[in-house]
Design a protein around this motif. Structure first.
Motif, PDB file in Angstrom:
ATOM      1  N   GLU A  21     -35.623 -34.522  24.227  1.00  0.00           N
ATOM      2  CA  GLU A  21     -35.645 -35.678  23.313  1.00  0.00           C
ATOM      3  C   GLU A  21     -35.971 -35.280  21.873  1.00  0.00           C
ATOM      4  OE1 GLU A  21     -37.279 -39.469  24.852  1.00  0.00           O
ATOM      5  OE2 GLU A  21     -37.893 -38.307  26.603  1.00  0.00           O
ATOM      6  N   ARG A  22     -35.272 -34.273  21.389  1.00  0.00           N
ATOM      7  CA  ARG A  22     -35.552 -33.796  20.022  1.00  0.00           C
ATOM      8  C   ARG A  22     -35.231 -34.842  18.960  1.00  0.00           C
ATOM      9  NH1 ARG A  22     -32.631 -28.101  20.781  1.00  0.00           N
ATOM     10  NH2 ARG A  22     -34.253 -27.011  21.890  1.00  0.00           N
ATOM     11  N   GLU A  23     -34.282 -35.742  19.306  1.00  0.00           N
ATOM     12  CA  GLU A  23     -33.912 -36.785  18.338  1.00  0.00           C
ATOM     13  C   GLU A  23     -35.076 -37.750  18.107  1.00  0.00           C
ATOM     14  OE1 GLU A  23     -32.778 -36.292  21.345  1.00  0.00           O
ATOM     15  OE2 GLU A  23     -33.133 -38.153  22.425  1.00  0.00           O
ATOM     16  N   VAL A  24     -35.982 -37.825  19.073  1.00  0.00           N
ATOM     17  CA  VAL A  24     -37.149 -38.714  18.925  1.00  0.00           C
ATOM     18  C   VAL A  24     -38.360 -37.931  18.427  1.00  0.00           C
ATOM     19  CG1 VAL A  24     -38.733 -40.303  20.108  1.00  0.00           C
ATOM     20  CG2 VAL A  24     -36.332 -40.183  20.817  1.00  0.00           C
ATOM     21  N   TYR A  25     -38.623 -36.752  19.038  1.00  0.00           N
ATOM     22  CA  TYR A  25     -39.883 -36.047  18.799  1.00  0.00           C
ATOM     23  C   TYR A  25     -39.755 -34.796  17.930  1.00  0.00           C
ATOM     24  CZ  TYR A  25     -41.357 -39.212  22.511  1.00  0.00           C
ATOM     25  OH  TYR A  25     -41.627 -40.342  23.245  1.00  0.00           O
ATOM     26  N   GLY A  26     -38.522 -34.467  17.526  1.00  0.00           N
ATOM     27  CA  GLY A  26     -38.335 -33.330  16.622  1.00  0.00           C
ATOM     28  C   GLY A  26     -38.211 -31.997  17.335  1.00  0.00           C
ATOM     29  N   HIS A  27     -38.185 -30.936  16.537  1.00  0.00           N
ATOM     30  CA  HIS A  27     -37.884 -29.596  17.053  1.00  0.00           C
ATOM     31  C   HIS A  27     -39.114 -28.719  17.250  1.00  0.00           C
ATOM     32  CE1 HIS A  27     -33.848 -30.879  16.042  1.00  0.00           C
ATOM     33  NE2 HIS A  27     -33.395 -29.854  16.741  1.00  0.00           N
ATOM     34  N   ASP A  28     -40.243 -29.120  16.673  1.00  0.00           N
ATOM     35  CA  ASP A  28     -41.454 -28.303  16.827  1.00  0.00           C
ATOM     36  C   ASP A  28     -41.896 -28.274  18.292  1.00  0.00           C
ATOM     37  OD1 ASP A  28     -41.544 -27.836  14.158  1.00  0.00           O
ATOM     38  OD2 ASP A  28     -43.214 -29.203  13.745  1.00  0.00           O
ATOM     39  N   THR A  29     -42.382 -27.129  18.717  1.00  0.00           N
ATOM     40  CA  THR A  29     -42.972 -27.029  20.044  1.00  0.00           C
ATOM     41  C   THR A  29     -44.471 -27.311  19.945  1.00  0.00           C
ATOM     42  OG1 THR A  29     -43.501 -24.694  19.801  1.00  0.00           O
ATOM     43  CG2 THR A  29     -41.286 -25.253  20.669  1.00  0.00           C
ATOM     44  N   LEU A  30     -45.107 -27.444  21.122  1.00  0.00           N
ATOM     45  CA  LEU A  30     -46.553 -27.666  21.110  1.00  0.00           C
ATOM     46  C   LEU A  30     -47.281 -26.442  20.552  1.00  0.00           C
ATOM     47  CD1 LEU A  30     -48.281 -30.119  21.823  1.00  0.00           C
ATOM     48  CD2 LEU A  30     -48.784 -29.038  24.031  1.00  0.00           C
ATOM     49  N   ALA A  31     -46.687 -25.263  20.739  1.00  0.00           N
ATOM     50  CA  ALA A  31     -47.281 -24.040  20.151  1.00  0.00           C
ATOM     51  C   ALA A  31     -47.230 -24.113  18.621  1.00  0.00           C
ATOM     52  CB  ALA A  31     -46.542 -22.810  20.657  1.00  0.00           C
ATOM     53  N   ASP A  32     -46.143 -24.659  18.079  1.00  0.00           N
ATOM     54  CA  ASP A  32     -46.062 -24.854  16.618  1.00  0.00           C
ATOM     55  C   ASP A  32     -47.156 -25.818  16.147  1.00  0.00           C
ATOM     56  OD1 ASP A  32     -43.740 -23.274  16.461  1.00  0.00           O
ATOM     57  OD2 ASP A  32     -42.432 -25.007  16.812  1.00  0.00           O
ATOM     58  N   VAL A  33     -47.345 -26.884  16.915  1.00  0.00           N
ATOM     59  CA  VAL A  33     -48.377 -27.870  16.552  1.00  0.00           C
ATOM     60  C   VAL A  33     -49.753 -27.215  16.577  1.00  0.00           C
ATOM     61  CG1 VAL A  33     -49.500 -30.026  17.249  1.00  0.00           C
ATOM     62  CG2 VAL A  33     -47.008 -29.820  17.403  1.00  0.00           C
ATOM     63  N   GLU A  34     -49.994 -26.420  17.614  1.00  0.00           N
ATOM     64  CA  GLU A  34     -51.298 -25.743  17.704  1.00  0.00           C
ATOM     65  C   GLU A  34     -51.511 -24.820  16.503  1.00  0.00           C
ATOM     66  OE1 GLU A  34     -52.133 -23.706  21.379  1.00  0.00           O
ATOM     67  OE2 GLU A  34     -54.045 -22.938  20.619  1.00  0.00           O
ATOM     68  N   ALA A  35     -50.468 -24.088  16.120  1.00  0.00           N
ATOM     69  CA  ALA A  35     -50.601 -23.165  14.976  1.00  0.00           C
ATOM     70  C   ALA A  35     -50.932 -23.933  13.698  1.00  0.00           C
ATOM     71  CB  ALA A  35     -49.316 -22.357  14.812  1.00  0.00           C
ATOM     72  N   ALA A  36     -50.276 -25.067  13.505  1.00  0.00           N
ATOM     73  CA  ALA A  36     -50.535 -25.872  12.297  1.00  0.00           C
ATOM     74  C   ALA A  36     -51.964 -26.416  12.301  1.00  0.00           C
ATOM     75  CB  ALA A  36     -49.522 -27.016  12.212  1.00  0.00           C
ATOM     76  N   CYS A  37     -52.417 -26.881  13.469  1.00  0.00           N
ATOM     77  CA  CYS A  37     -53.793 -27.397  13.574  1.00  0.00           C
ATOM     78  C   CYS A  37     -54.802 -26.273  13.359  1.00  0.00           C
ATOM     79  CB  CYS A  37     -54.020 -28.025  14.951  1.00  0.00           C
ATOM     80  SG  CYS A  37     -53.144 -29.568  15.194  1.00  0.00           S
ATOM     81  N   ARG A  38     -54.504 -25.095  13.907  1.00  0.00           N
ATOM     82  CA  ARG A  38     -55.431 -23.963  13.788  1.00  0.00           C
ATOM     83  C   ARG A  38     -55.577 -23.534  12.326  1.00  0.00           C
ATOM     84  NH1 ARG A  38     -57.911 -21.836  17.674  1.00  0.00           N
ATOM     85  NH2 ARG A  38     -56.574 -22.636  19.319  1.00  0.00           N
ATOM     86  N   ALA A  39     -54.465 -23.570  11.586  1.00  0.00           N
ATOM     87  CA  ALA A  39     -54.529 -23.198  10.167  1.00  0.00           C
ATOM     88  C   ALA A  39     -55.461 -24.146   9.413  1.00  0.00           C
ATOM     89  CB  ALA A  39     -53.130 -23.218   9.562  1.00  0.00           C
ATOM     90  N   GLU A  40     -55.331 -25.439   9.700  1.00  0.00           N
ATOM     91  CA  GLU A  40     -56.203 -26.435   9.042  1.00  0.00           C
ATOM     92  C   GLU A  40     -57.661 -26.254   9.474  1.00  0.00           C
ATOM     93  OE1 GLU A  40     -55.597 -28.609   6.724  1.00  0.00           O
ATOM     94  OE2 GLU A  40     -53.410 -28.561   6.688  1.00  0.00           O
ATOM     95  N   ALA A  41     -57.861 -26.050  10.769  1.00  0.00           N
ATOM     96  CA  ALA A  41     -59.224 -25.920  11.296  1.00  0.00           C
ATOM     97  C   ALA A  41     -59.887 -24.655  10.748  1.00  0.00           C
ATOM     98  CB  ALA A  41     -59.196 -25.901  12.821  1.00  0.00           C
ATOM     99  N   ASP A  42     -59.162 -23.556  10.733  1.00  0.00           N
ATOM    100  CA  ASP A  42     -59.717 -22.294  10.221  1.00  0.00           C
ATOM    101  C   ASP A  42     -60.143 -22.455   8.758  1.00  0.00           C
ATOM    102  OD1 ASP A  42     -59.289 -21.135  12.649  1.00  0.00           O
ATOM    103  OD2 ASP A  42     -57.604 -19.870  12.027  1.00  0.00           O
ATOM    104  N   ALA A  43     -59.277 -23.108   7.979  1.00  0.00           N
ATOM    105  CA  ALA A  43     -59.573 -23.294   6.555  1.00  0.00           C
ATOM    106  C   ALA A  43     -60.841 -24.121   6.355  1.00  0.00           C
ATOM    107  CB  ALA A  43     -58.391 -23.959   5.854  1.00  0.00           C
TER     108      ALA A  43
END
Ligand code: CA2
Length: 148
Positions: A21-43
């Motif tokens: 369902e990429r048309e609804v939820y996009g192309h990012d994987t949950l690993a991509d989401v984790e990496a983005a959250c980790r960057a914010e949390a680390d900072a």
């Protein structure tokens, strides 16, 4: 000194992010989401705990870990949003900020029932419809609350 803990919790089927369902939820994987959250949390000097499960009891276990003294909870309860009363009760017991995140805009979905999340009444705030970027924004918001 130990870093404050921030939980990012994901409910059922979100392991399939970027696969179905990429048309609804996009192309990012949950690993991509984790990496983005980790960057914010680390900072922000936050200790990130990032989890996904299809099992309600497991989600409740992590929420109970966060019950006292956590920096915050970012949660996408997925379909538990509509009938997960034990999760709602667990969230209500927490003393930290809780941001409910939905990748899609619940109010623009074809199925009207998706707009009726029971979790929202237990959350500090909600982000819905900003795609997977909503997660990193939620982490940033919690970091900012701590900065005062
Ligand atoms: O928009 C969201 O983030 C949702 O919480 C996603 C849930 C859905 O039940 C909510 O109504 C809105 C889960 C959707 C099904 O799981 C999938 C996950 C990734 C890809 C395909 C399906």
């Amino acid at each position: 000194m130990p870093q404050p803990i921030l939980f990012v919790l994901n409910g059922p089927n979100l392991n399939l992010l970027g696969v179905r369902e990429r048309e609804v939820y996009g192309h990012d994987t949950l690993a991509d989401v984790e990496a983005a959250c980790r960057a914010e949390a680390d900072a922000a000097g936050l200790d990130l705990r990032f989890h996904q499960t299809d099992a309600e009891h497991e989600l409740i276990g992590w929420i109970q870990e966060a019950r006292t003294g956590a920096a915050g909870i970012v949660i996408n309860p997925a379909a538990f949003s509509y009938a997960g009363y034990p999760i709602y009760d667990a969230l209500k017991m927490c003393d930290c900020p809780i941001i409910e995140v939905h990748i899609s805009n619940l109010h623009r979905r074809d199925e009207a029932w998706r707009a009726n999340s029971i979790m929202t009444a237990a959350a500090t705030g909600i982000i819905s419809g900003l795609g997977t970027h909503g997660y990193a924004l939620a982490v940033r918001h919690i970091a900012r609350l701590r900065a005062g």
